[in-house]
Design a protein around this motif. Structure first.
Motif, PDB file in Angstrom:
ATOM      1  N   LEU A   1       0.687  12.886  10.077  1.00 47.84           N
ATOM      2  CA  LEU A   1      -0.453  12.057   9.691  1.00 47.84           C
ATOM      3  C   LEU A   1       0.015  11.008   8.689  1.00 47.84           C
ATOM      4  O   LEU A   1       0.681  11.326   7.703  1.00 47.84           O
ATOM      5  CB  LEU A   1      -1.541  12.925   9.039  1.00 47.84           C
ATOM      6  CG  LEU A   1      -2.697  12.166   8.373  1.00 47.84           C
ATOM      7  CD1 LEU A   1      -3.589  11.510   9.423  1.00 47.84           C
ATOM      8  CD2 LEU A   1      -3.515  13.089   7.475  1.00 47.84           C
ATOM      9  N   ARG A   2      -0.329   9.750   8.968  1.00 51.75           N
ATOM     10  CA  ARG A   2      -0.087   8.658   8.016  1.00 51.75           C
ATOM     11  C   ARG A   2      -1.452   8.205   7.504  1.00 51.75           C
ATOM     12  O   ARG A   2      -2.330   7.852   8.287  1.00 51.75           O
ATOM     13  CB  ARG A   2       0.635   7.490   8.693  1.00 51.75           C
ATOM     14  CG  ARG A   2       2.050   7.837   9.146  1.00 51.75           C
ATOM     15  CD  ARG A   2       2.688   6.648   9.878  1.00 51.75           C
ATOM     16  NE  ARG A   2       2.829   5.505   8.995  1.00 51.75           N
ATOM     17  CZ  ARG A   2       3.867   5.300   8.169  1.00 51.75           C
ATOM     18  NH1 ARG A   2       4.859   6.174   8.132  1.00 51.75           N
ATOM     19  NH2 ARG A   2       3.925   4.223   7.406  1.00 51.75           N
ATOM     20  N   TYR A   3      -1.599   8.207   6.189  1.00 52.72           N
ATOM     21  CA  TYR A   3      -2.923   7.937   5.612  1.00 52.72           C
ATOM     22  C   TYR A   3      -2.780   7.039   4.388  1.00 52.72           C
ATOM     23  O   TYR A   3      -2.019   7.333   3.462  1.00 52.72           O
ATOM     24  CB  TYR A   3      -3.573   9.265   5.206  1.00 52.72           C
ATOM     25  CG  TYR A   3      -4.979   9.131   4.659  1.00 52.72           C
ATOM     26  CD1 TYR A   3      -6.085   9.169   5.498  1.00 52.72           C
ATOM     27  CD2 TYR A   3      -5.194   8.964   3.288  1.00 52.72           C
ATOM     28  CE1 TYR A   3      -7.372   9.055   4.989  1.00 52.72           C
ATOM     29  CE2 TYR A   3      -6.481   8.845   2.772  1.00 52.72           C
ATOM     30  CZ  TYR A   3      -7.569   8.890   3.627  1.00 52.72           C
ATOM     31  OH  TYR A   3      -8.835   8.769   3.123  1.00 52.72           O
ATOM     32  N   SER A   4      -3.541   5.938   4.367  1.00 50.82           N
ATOM     33  CA  SER A   4      -3.509   5.020   3.235  1.00 50.82           C
ATOM     34  C   SER A   4      -4.285   5.622   2.068  1.00 50.82           C
ATOM     35  O   SER A   4      -5.454   5.961   2.197  1.00 50.82           O
ATOM     36  CB  SER A   4      -4.124   3.667   3.620  1.00 50.82           C
ATOM     37  OG  SER A   4      -4.215   2.829   2.488  1.00 50.82           O
TER      38      SER A   4
ATOM     39  N   PRO B   1       0.830  -1.214   0.000  1.00 54.12           N
ATOM     40  CA  PRO B   1       0.000   0.000   0.000  1.00 54.12           C
ATOM     41  C   PRO B   1       0.863   1.263   0.000  1.00 54.12           C
ATOM     42  O   PRO B   1       1.933   1.293   0.606  1.00 54.12           O
ATOM     43  CB  PRO B   1      -0.802  -0.116   1.298  1.00 54.12           C
ATOM     44  CG  PRO B   1      -0.670  -1.532   1.725  1.00 54.12           C
ATOM     45  CD  PRO B   1       0.661  -2.003   1.227  1.00 54.12           C
ATOM     46  N   ILE B   2       0.354   2.300  -0.685  1.00 50.94           N
ATOM     47  CA  ILE B   2       1.038   3.595  -0.704  1.00 50.94           C
ATOM     48  C   ILE B   2       0.408   4.490   0.361  1.00 50.94           C
ATOM     49  O   ILE B   2      -0.807   4.694   0.371  1.00 50.94           O
ATOM     50  CB  ILE B   2       0.913   4.268  -2.085  1.00 50.94           C
ATOM     51  CG1 ILE B   2       1.476   3.357  -3.177  1.00 50.94           C
ATOM     52  CG2 ILE B   2       1.633   5.614  -2.088  1.00 50.94           C
ATOM     53  CD1 ILE B   2       1.242   3.884  -4.579  1.00 50.94           C
ATOM     54  N   TYR B   3       1.243   5.032   1.241  1.00 54.46           N
ATOM     55  CA  TYR B   3       0.776   5.912   2.322  1.00 54.46           C
ATOM     56  C   TYR B   3       1.181   7.349   2.057  1.00 54.46           C
ATOM     57  O   TYR B   3       2.290   7.618   1.565  1.00 54.46           O
ATOM     58  CB  TYR B   3       1.351   5.471   3.664  1.00 54.46           C
ATOM     59  CG  TYR B   3       0.591   4.327   4.304  1.00 54.46           C
ATOM     60  CD1 TYR B   3      -0.333   4.568   5.318  1.00 54.46           C
ATOM     61  CD2 TYR B   3       0.801   3.018   3.896  1.00 54.46           C
ATOM     62  CE1 TYR B   3      -1.036   3.532   5.905  1.00 54.46           C
ATOM     63  CE2 TYR B   3       0.112   1.960   4.468  1.00 54.46           C
ATOM     64  CZ  TYR B   3      -0.815   2.232   5.475  1.00 54.46           C
ATOM     65  OH  TYR B   3      -1.514   1.192   6.054  1.00 54.46           O
ATOM     66  N   LEU B   4       0.275   8.266   2.374  1.00 54.89           N
ATOM     67  CA  LEU B   4       0.605   9.691   2.369  1.00 54.89           C
ATOM     68  C   LEU B   4       1.109  10.046   3.756  1.00 54.89           C
ATOM     69  O   LEU B   4       0.458   9.739   4.762  1.00 54.89           O
ATOM     70  CB  LEU B   4      -0.628  10.519   2.015  1.00 54.89           C
ATOM     71  CG  LEU B   4      -0.453  12.041   1.997  1.00 54.89           C
ATOM     72  CD1 LEU B   4      -1.352  12.660   0.926  1.00 54.89           C
ATOM     73  CD2 LEU B   4      -0.793  12.677   3.349  1.00 54.89           C
TER      74      LEU B   4
END
Length: 421
Positions: free
Chosen positions: A30-33, A17-20
């Motif tokens: 903030l870590r967001y999928s 998965p790529i996380y922002l």
């Protein structure tokens, strides 16, 4: 300084998965999928923070474009949040990302300060999917459309005349705004609708303590409605429509309209009826439906003409059609039925009283069905209270304004009362 980067979930040798990753202050991250994945982590360019465009990654170009758009959108949204003085935390940021990626339909920042235009737009967007505190249900689709139109008009005033804010909504603005709408040739009722919606937004913002201006509550800051001479069809005219031979879409529209004219339902209800709405009572059939506008369950006995339509259609109801298509075809049906006598109506447009004359068939709409039901039921002697139970009018005053009865027709009805006999 705030920074955005993308990273793969560590420790994955397969699809990753790529996380922002968004850093926006000391120890604030903030870590967001993003919902996108790399098939092979070796195809990820950590320096460019993009996928390598290779055969083994068929969606590489699409994903890279999506990441670019997300980055631009999120930077702009973060700057808007900073400007609006909202308290920014991971929950707020995550919610904005959810909205952009359509994981959510509404915002959560209910108590944060908003300017007038921000509050206006937020109000109809939020309550299009969330229940209003007053009615306990979301705004109807048509109401949301009206708010959206009204917002665009207010914004146009803001951009071309002068900037509006809470304190600027006073009696001087009221005059300027009405002049602005009159110059564009709008009708009095159309203007009244804009005033009504603006007052709703101002009141909501006042309750949220976004402002303490009270001019909008003044009696002089009023929505001035105008009673328009809308038409109705009497029993004889409805019978003429019933008796003409029609096929296809014209026949379907005719049946929809006749059902509306004999049940008093709004188009939003009679245009979605199915056989499941038909119930059997103690020796009679009736229609039961939950009103789309009010949310109330309505039960209406079926008249003979509606039963004939059901028989013709082997127990099925006419199929649903777009309202605009129904309105267009109703004018053709009225013409075929010979309902073409000239009708003159007066209305205020652009600040001036004008008279418009049209053939009656050109004035028939889906709403004519409901108005015809209420008027014909009243003239037939049905108790006003019973008609209102079906129509949903809350007061007799509003009901009597709604029905279209001439003085002579009203006199005839009164003359039949036992008191005069």
């Amino acid at each position: 300084m705030a920074t955005i980067s993308y990273k793969l979930r560590p420790g994955s040798n397969k699809a990753a998965p790529i996380y922002l990753i968004f850093s926006y202050g000391r120890k604030k991250e903030l870590r967001y999928s993003t919902g996108w994945k790399v098939k092979n982590p070796q195809n990820w360019d950590s320096r460019k923070q993009r996928l390598k465009v290779v055969v083994s990654e068929p969606l590489a170009s699409k994903i890279n474009q999506a990441l670019q758009k997300l980055e631009i959108h999120f930077e702009n949204k973060y700057n808007e949040l900073i400007a609006s003085r909202i308290e920014i935390n991971n929950q707020v940021l995550r919610n904005e990302l959810d909205l952009y990626l359509k994981k959510k339909k509404q915002k959560i920042t209910l108590t944060s300060y908003k300017t007038l235009l921000e509050c206006y737009e937020w109000y109809y967007e939020y309550y299009s999917v969330n229940p209003l505190p007053t009615t306990k249900r979301p705004l109807a689709i048509g109401t949301v459309k009206s708010y959206r139109t009204s917002f665009s008009v207010i914004k146009q005033f803001n951009d071309t005349v002068y900037a509006v804010n809470y304190d600027r909504i006073n009696l001087n603005f009221y005059t300027d705004f009405i002049d602005f709408l009159n110059e564009r040739g709008f009708s009095r009722n159309y203007i009244a609708n804009h005033i009504k919606m603006l007052k709703t937004i101002m009141n909501y913002a006042w309750e949220k303590k976004f402002h303490n201006s009270l001019d909008f509550k003044s009696k002089s800051f009023a929505k001035i409605n105008e009673e328009i001479d809308s038409i109705y069809l009497n029993e004889e005219e409805l019978e003429r429509i019933q008796n003409i031979k029609l096929e296809g879409r014209l026949d379907n529209v005719r049946d929809l309209f006749i059902i509306g004219a004999n049940t008093g339902l709004r188009v939003s209800d009679f245009n979605r009826l199915t056989a499941n709405n038909i119930k059997n009572g103690d020796g009679f059939k009736y229609l039961e439906i939950k009103s789309k506008k009010t949310g109330k369950l309505v039960a209406i006995p079926l008249k003979k003409v509606v039963l004939q339509i059901l028989k013709k259609r082997k127990g099925q109801l006419p199929y649903s059609m777009p309202e605009q298509n129904i309105n267009n075809l109703l004018k053709d049906i009225g013409n075929l039925a010979g309902i073409v006598e000239p009708i003159s109506i007066k209305k205020t447009k652009g600040g001036e009283l004008v008279s418009i004359t049209k053939p009656k068939n050109q004035m028939i709409t889906t709403h004519t069905a409901r108005r015809s039901f209420c008027t014909n039921a009243y003239l037939a002697g049905m108790a006003t209270f019973d008609i209102m139970a079906i129509s949903g009018h809350k007061t007799e005053k509003s009901f009597y304004k709604y029905i279209k009865v001439s003085n002579l027709e009203r006199l005839r009805k009164i003359a039949k009362h036992p008191f005069f006999n």
